[in-house]
Scaffold this active site. Structure first.
Site, mmCIF file in Angstrom:
data_model
loop_
_atom_site.group_PDB
_atom_site.id
_atom_site.type_symbol
_atom_site.label_atom_id
_atom_site.label_comp_id
_atom_site.label_asym_id
_atom_site.label_seq_id
_atom_site.Cartn_x
_atom_site.Cartn_y
_atom_site.Cartn_z
ATOM 1 N N ALA A 9 -13.559 -12.640 -28.979
ATOM 2 C CA ALA A 9 -14.100 -12.424 -27.722
ATOM 3 C C ALA A 9 -15.756 -12.273 -27.941
ATOM 4 O O ALA A 9 -16.333 -12.589 -26.791
ATOM 5 C CB ALA A 9 -13.375 -11.001 -26.978
ATOM 6 N N LEU A 32 -12.053 -5.409 -30.074
ATOM 7 C CA LEU A 32 -12.345 -5.742 -31.364
ATOM 8 C C LEU A 32 -12.284 -7.177 -31.905
ATOM 9 O O LEU A 32 -12.048 -7.419 -32.980
ATOM 10 C CB LEU A 32 -11.482 -4.831 -32.551
ATOM 11 C CG LEU A 32 -11.711 -3.353 -32.534
ATOM 12 C CD1 LEU A 32 -10.775 -2.694 -33.293
ATOM 13 C CD2 LEU A 32 -13.151 -3.247 -33.077
ATOM 14 N N SER A 33 -11.954 -7.991 -30.841
ATOM 15 C CA SER A 33 -11.707 -9.377 -31.131
ATOM 16 C C SER A 33 -13.147 -10.119 -31.531
ATOM 17 O O SER A 33 -13.840 -10.124 -30.783
ATOM 18 C CB SER A 33 -11.015 -10.188 -29.845
ATOM 19 O OG SER A 33 -11.137 -11.497 -29.970
ATOM 20 N N PRO A 34 -12.934 -10.640 -32.903
ATOM 21 C CA PRO A 34 -14.156 -11.503 -33.163
ATOM 22 C C PRO A 34 -14.330 -12.676 -32.135
ATOM 23 O O PRO A 34 -15.522 -13.054 -31.850
ATOM 24 C CB PRO A 34 -13.938 -11.881 -34.453
ATOM 25 C CG PRO A 34 -12.527 -11.968 -34.760
ATOM 26 C CD PRO A 34 -11.937 -10.804 -33.578
#
Length: 198
Positions: free
Chosen positions: A15, A11-13
């Site tokens: 990443a 869910l990391s933007p």
């Protein structure tokens, strides 16, 4: 041959904004990669970080500015407020862990999940989305159901390993258990470091 342990959250933007650049750098230098999805919110709590929703308004506003700025700079489709964020990261992480055991393009699968969340308005906790990402990246969709207990154990172990290795955010790249690089904006530094090992 150098090895990269890649710690990230599905869910990391940031990443997502890393795209496939780390994979290109690894290929350029003949480095191997192990993908280590983890529970980023728990990692934040253990390393002094604060979940985005709990940050001071100044930090929340600047995060929004920076994400928009970086997505435009990189020419990537990006929705600052995706319909299905946050959601449960575990199912997509388990799929990545299971897929990694079979070989294939795990980088493409990882990016498929991130793109689904940040650009395609899909809920990556849903079974049909997980199966679609697996199939789109060339994996058997049935991996979504394989060795869930083993994948859960690996997911938990990734968190403990990240904590022990000084990881505190995502994306985070650790080369040969020593050199650490945090953030999608440090991939050029990762590239330079791998070049220095040649």
């Amino acid at each position: 041959m150098a090895h990269i342990d890649y710690y990230f959250a599905t869910l990391s933007p940031y990443a997502y904004l890393a795209g496939m650049r780390m994979e290109a750098v690894a290929k350029k230098h003949g480095a191997t990669v192990t993908y280590k999805p983890l529970d980023l919110m728990t990692l934040f709590g253990r390393t002094g970080g604060t979940p985005p929703k709990d940050r001071h308004i100044s930090r929340i506003e600047y995060r929004a500015i920076e994400l928009e700025r970086q997505s435009q700079k990189l020419g990537m489709d990006f929705n600052l407020k995706p319909a299905h964020w946050p959601t449960n990261m575990a199912p997509s992480s388990y799929a990545i862990i299971a897929a990694q055991k079979t070989g294939g393009d795990v980088g493409a699968l990882t990016h498929a999940f991130l793109r689904a969340c940040w650009a395609e308005e899909k809920d990556i906790a849903q079974d049909d989305v997980i199966r679609g990402c697996l199939e789109g990246a060339g994996f058997d969709p049935a991996l979504a159901d394989s060795d869930l207990m083993g994948s859960a154990d690996t997911y938990a172990a990734n968190l403990e390993e990240a904590y022990a290795n000084g990881v505190f955010g995502a994306p985070f790249y650790v080369v040969d258990g020593a050199a650490r690089f945090w953030g999608q904006d440090k991939i050029d530094d990762l590239d330079a470091h791998l070049a220095s090992l040649a």
